[in-house]
Write a protein that holds these residues in place. Structure first.
Motif, mmCIF file in Angstrom:
data_model
loop_
_atom_site.group_PDB
_atom_site.id
_atom_site.type_symbol
_atom_site.label_atom_id
_atom_site.label_comp_id
_atom_site.label_asym_id
_atom_site.label_seq_id
_atom_site.Cartn_x
_atom_site.Cartn_y
_atom_site.Cartn_z
ATOM 1 N N ASN A 105 0.972 -1.288 -0.162
ATOM 2 C CA ASN A 105 0.072 -0.076 -0.086
ATOM 3 C C ASN A 105 0.803 1.172 0.226
ATOM 4 O OD1 ASN A 105 -3.025 -1.089 0.828
ATOM 5 N ND2 ASN A 105 -1.574 -2.322 1.525
ATOM 6 N N ILE A 106 0.596 2.404 -0.900
ATOM 7 C CA ILE A 106 1.486 3.210 -1.039
ATOM 8 C C ILE A 106 0.594 4.567 -0.945
ATOM 9 C CG2 ILE A 106 3.280 4.605 -2.459
ATOM 10 C CD1 ILE A 106 3.564 1.821 -3.729
ATOM 11 N N ALA A 107 1.243 5.430 -0.164
ATOM 12 C CA ALA A 107 0.598 6.904 -0.270
ATOM 13 C C ALA A 107 1.667 7.806 -0.756
ATOM 14 C CB ALA A 107 0.013 7.223 1.134
ATOM 15 N N LEU A 108 1.359 8.654 -1.828
ATOM 16 C CA LEU A 108 2.294 9.765 -2.183
ATOM 17 C C LEU A 108 1.830 11.225 -1.607
ATOM 18 C CD1 LEU A 108 2.741 8.650 -5.859
ATOM 19 C CD2 LEU A 108 4.062 7.974 -3.759
ATOM 20 N N VAL A 109 3.136 11.869 -0.939
ATOM 21 C CA VAL A 109 2.517 13.129 -0.444
ATOM 22 C C VAL A 109 3.498 14.293 -0.937
ATOM 23 C CG1 VAL A 109 2.400 14.432 1.800
ATOM 24 C CG2 VAL A 109 1.575 11.941 1.685
ATOM 25 N N ASN A 110 2.859 15.465 -1.202
ATOM 26 C CA ASN A 110 3.755 16.539 -1.600
ATOM 27 C C ASN A 110 4.811 16.800 -0.680
ATOM 28 O OD1 ASN A 110 4.678 19.290 -1.902
ATOM 29 N ND2 ASN A 110 3.115 19.398 -3.711
ATOM 30 N N GLY A 111 5.999 16.687 -0.681
ATOM 31 C CA GLY A 111 7.141 17.137 0.149
ATOM 32 C C GLY A 111 7.196 18.406 0.751
ATOM 33 N N ARG A 112 6.513 19.487 -0.084
ATOM 34 C CA ARG A 112 6.683 20.948 0.426
ATOM 35 C C ARG A 112 5.403 21.292 1.133
ATOM 36 N NH1 ARG A 112 8.570 20.872 -4.891
ATOM 37 N NH2 ARG A 112 10.821 21.831 -4.866
ATOM 38 N N THR A 113 4.263 20.631 0.638
ATOM 39 C CA THR A 113 2.944 21.187 1.331
ATOM 40 C C THR A 113 2.292 20.169 2.293
ATOM 41 O OG1 THR A 113 1.385 20.345 -0.354
ATOM 42 C CG2 THR A 113 2.363 22.561 -0.724
ATOM 43 N N ILE A 139 6.760 8.530 -9.975
ATOM 44 C CA ILE A 139 6.770 9.465 -8.934
ATOM 45 C C ILE A 139 7.850 10.696 -9.058
ATOM 46 C CG2 ILE A 139 7.331 9.581 -6.302
ATOM 47 C CD1 ILE A 139 6.988 6.489 -6.286
ATOM 48 N N GLU A 140 7.455 11.780 -8.887
ATOM 49 C CA GLU A 140 7.916 13.080 -9.020
ATOM 50 C C GLU A 140 9.157 13.165 -7.814
ATOM 51 O OE1 GLU A 140 5.302 16.167 -9.565
ATOM 52 O OE2 GLU A 140 4.557 15.448 -11.257
ATOM 53 N N ASP A 141 9.987 13.981 -8.276
ATOM 54 C CA ASP A 141 10.955 14.421 -7.425
ATOM 55 C C ASP A 141 10.467 15.111 -6.114
ATOM 56 O OD1 ASP A 141 13.091 13.088 -8.329
ATOM 57 O OD2 ASP A 141 14.142 14.537 -9.080
ATOM 58 N N GLY A 142 10.813 15.031 -4.742
ATOM 59 C CA GLY A 142 10.453 15.840 -3.987
ATOM 60 C C GLY A 142 9.125 15.145 -3.256
ATOM 61 N N THR A 143 8.602 13.860 -3.714
ATOM 62 C CA THR A 143 7.542 13.394 -3.228
ATOM 63 C C THR A 143 8.034 12.470 -2.093
ATOM 64 O OG1 THR A 143 6.362 13.230 -5.501
ATOM 65 C CG2 THR A 143 5.615 11.838 -3.559
ATOM 66 N N VAL A 144 7.031 12.531 -0.666
ATOM 67 C CA VAL A 144 7.064 11.787 0.374
ATOM 68 C C VAL A 144 6.416 10.486 0.018
ATOM 69 C CG1 VAL A 144 6.794 11.284 2.642
ATOM 70 C CG2 VAL A 144 7.565 13.540 1.962
ATOM 71 N N VAL A 145 7.082 9.339 0.200
ATOM 72 C CA VAL A 145 6.468 7.960 -0.272
ATOM 73 C C VAL A 145 6.227 7.146 1.104
ATOM 74 C CG1 VAL A 145 6.774 6.098 -1.519
ATOM 75 C CG2 VAL A 145 7.735 7.990 -2.211
ATOM 76 N N MET A 146 4.934 6.834 1.352
ATOM 77 C CA MET A 146 4.744 5.980 2.635
ATOM 78 C C MET A 146 4.338 4.610 1.930
ATOM 79 S SD MET A 146 2.550 8.897 4.714
ATOM 80 C CE MET A 146 2.789 8.033 6.385
ATOM 81 N N MET A 147 4.886 3.519 2.632
ATOM 82 C CA MET A 147 4.543 2.222 2.015
ATOM 83 C C MET A 147 4.413 1.395 3.205
ATOM 84 S SD MET A 147 7.109 1.261 -0.930
ATOM 85 C CE MET A 147 7.087 2.526 -2.342
ATOM 86 N N ALA A 148 3.295 0.194 3.049
ATOM 87 C CA ALA A 148 2.957 -0.593 4.172
ATOM 88 C C ALA A 148 2.435 -1.790 3.700
ATOM 89 C CB ALA A 148 1.828 -0.138 5.100
ATOM 90 N N SER A 149 2.778 -2.783 4.202
ATOM 91 C CA SER A 149 2.565 -4.343 3.774
ATOM 92 C C SER A 149 1.193 -4.772 4.325
ATOM 93 C CB SER A 149 3.706 -5.099 4.052
ATOM 94 O OG SER A 149 3.766 -5.453 5.477
ATOM 95 N N ASP A 167 15.713 2.890 -4.048
ATOM 96 C CA ASP A 167 16.230 4.096 -4.400
ATOM 97 C C ASP A 167 15.503 5.467 -3.584
ATOM 98 O OD1 ASP A 167 17.965 3.227 -6.308
ATOM 99 O OD2 ASP A 167 16.468 3.184 -7.906
ATOM 100 N N LEU A 168 14.399 4.953 -3.186
ATOM 101 C CA LEU A 168 13.662 5.761 -2.286
ATOM 102 C C LEU A 168 14.119 5.924 -1.046
ATOM 103 C CD1 LEU A 168 9.804 4.779 -3.537
ATOM 104 C CD2 LEU A 168 11.307 6.819 -4.200
ATOM 105 N N LYS A 188 11.200 10.599 -3.092
ATOM 106 C CA LYS A 188 11.927 10.515 -4.508
ATOM 107 C C LYS A 188 12.947 11.481 -4.538
ATOM 108 C CE LYS A 188 12.105 9.019 -8.581
ATOM 109 N NZ LYS A 188 11.068 9.098 -9.550
ATOM 110 N N GLY A 189 14.148 10.964 -4.764
ATOM 111 C CA GLY A 189 15.085 12.177 -4.832
ATOM 112 C C GLY A 189 16.184 12.005 -3.549
ATOM 113 N N ILE A 190 15.735 11.337 -2.681
ATOM 114 C CA ILE A 190 16.492 11.268 -1.409
ATOM 115 C C ILE A 190 17.871 11.038 -1.569
ATOM 116 C CG2 ILE A 190 15.952 8.911 -0.847
ATOM 117 C CD1 ILE A 190 15.708 9.958 2.036
ATOM 118 N N LYS A 191 19.038 11.536 -0.692
ATOM 119 C CA LYS A 191 20.259 11.372 -1.158
ATOM 120 C C LYS A 191 20.892 10.422 -0.151
ATOM 121 C CE LYS A 191 20.737 14.420 -4.392
ATOM 122 N NZ LYS A 191 19.352 14.971 -4.520
#
Length: 227
Positions: A105-113, A139-149, A167-168, A188-191
């Motif tokens: 299960n995945i939720a994508l969240v705007n990393g700025r707002t 998935i766009e750069d700057g997106t917070v990605v939450m995942m759960a099994s 990569d996330l 996405k884009g995490i270093k």
């Protein structure tokens, strides 16, 4: 006789007077005590009289610092109860919202707002991995990605999908197996690798449920993207 009667009357009057004075003082003392107690009660702030526990966003144990998003999440419980994700006191995914399912299960969240962009689940038992790979690639750069099994997150999971999740920021995805429980928050884009990840193996020796491990729960504060 008259003189004796007069003395008795006088004694009765004096007794009555003394009794009245005594009662008056008793009432005055009670009244003063009541007023004093009222004044003390009014002088004590309400929050000292009754300590109410402070509630933080998503029910976290403590508040997050400025420029951070509060989150709390749980994995699924066996094949019965779906995962739950909360961010900034908003329920993103749960069985109540009817937007969770078997697999990942995945939720994508705007990393700025902190606004929710999208939710989706991918059946890794009876489904195919291709839709998950497509979803991860978009998935766009700057997106917070939450995942759960939930139930089984790995049967159809291949190396390509695992690499995209790594990569996330995931470090455990390479070891997630059949009916394991796993929760993760990355971007996405995490270093660097994400500190927000938990994984428990499906093992007959340690499973809390018959055929499944115990539920995982995680909370934390995700830094808000500033650039």
């Amino acid at each position: 006789m008259v003189r004796a009667g007069g003395i008795l009357k006088l004694a009765a009057l004096i007794f009555a007077f003394l009794l009245a004075v005594f009662l008056a003082f008793q009432l005055l003392e009670i009244n003063m005590d009541f007023k004093l107690s009222s004044m003390i009660a009014k002088s004590v702030p309400e929050n000292e009289g009754s300590t109410k526990p402070v509630r933080h966003k998503c029910g976290l144990s403590k508040a997050c610092p400025p420029a951070h998003f509060s989150f709390k999440m749980t994995s699924g419980a066996a094949s019965v109860v779906g995962p739950r994700m909360c961010l900034e006191d908003k329920l993103l995914m749960s069985g109540v919202k009817n937007n969770v399912g078997r697999g990942i299960n995945i939720a994508l969240v705007n990393g700025r707002t902190g606004q929710l962009n999208k939710t989706q689940f991918f059946d890794m038992w009876a489904g195919e991995v291709a839709p998950l790979i497509k979803f991860l690639n978009e998935i766009e750069d700057g997106t917070v990605v939450m995942m759960a099994s939930f139930d089984d997150p790995s049967t159809k999971l291949n190396d390509q999908a695992r690499k995209l999740i790594a990569d996330l920021g995931s470090t455990a995805i390479s070891n997630v197996g059949f009916r394991d429980n796993w929760i993760f928050v990355g971007g996405k884009g995490i270093k660097t690798k994400s500190p927000f990840e938990q994984h428990i193996k499906n093992s007959a020796e340690t499973n809390k449920f018959e055929g499944w491990p115990e539920v995982l729960e995680m909370e934390g504060c995700v830094p808000q993207r500033q650039d």
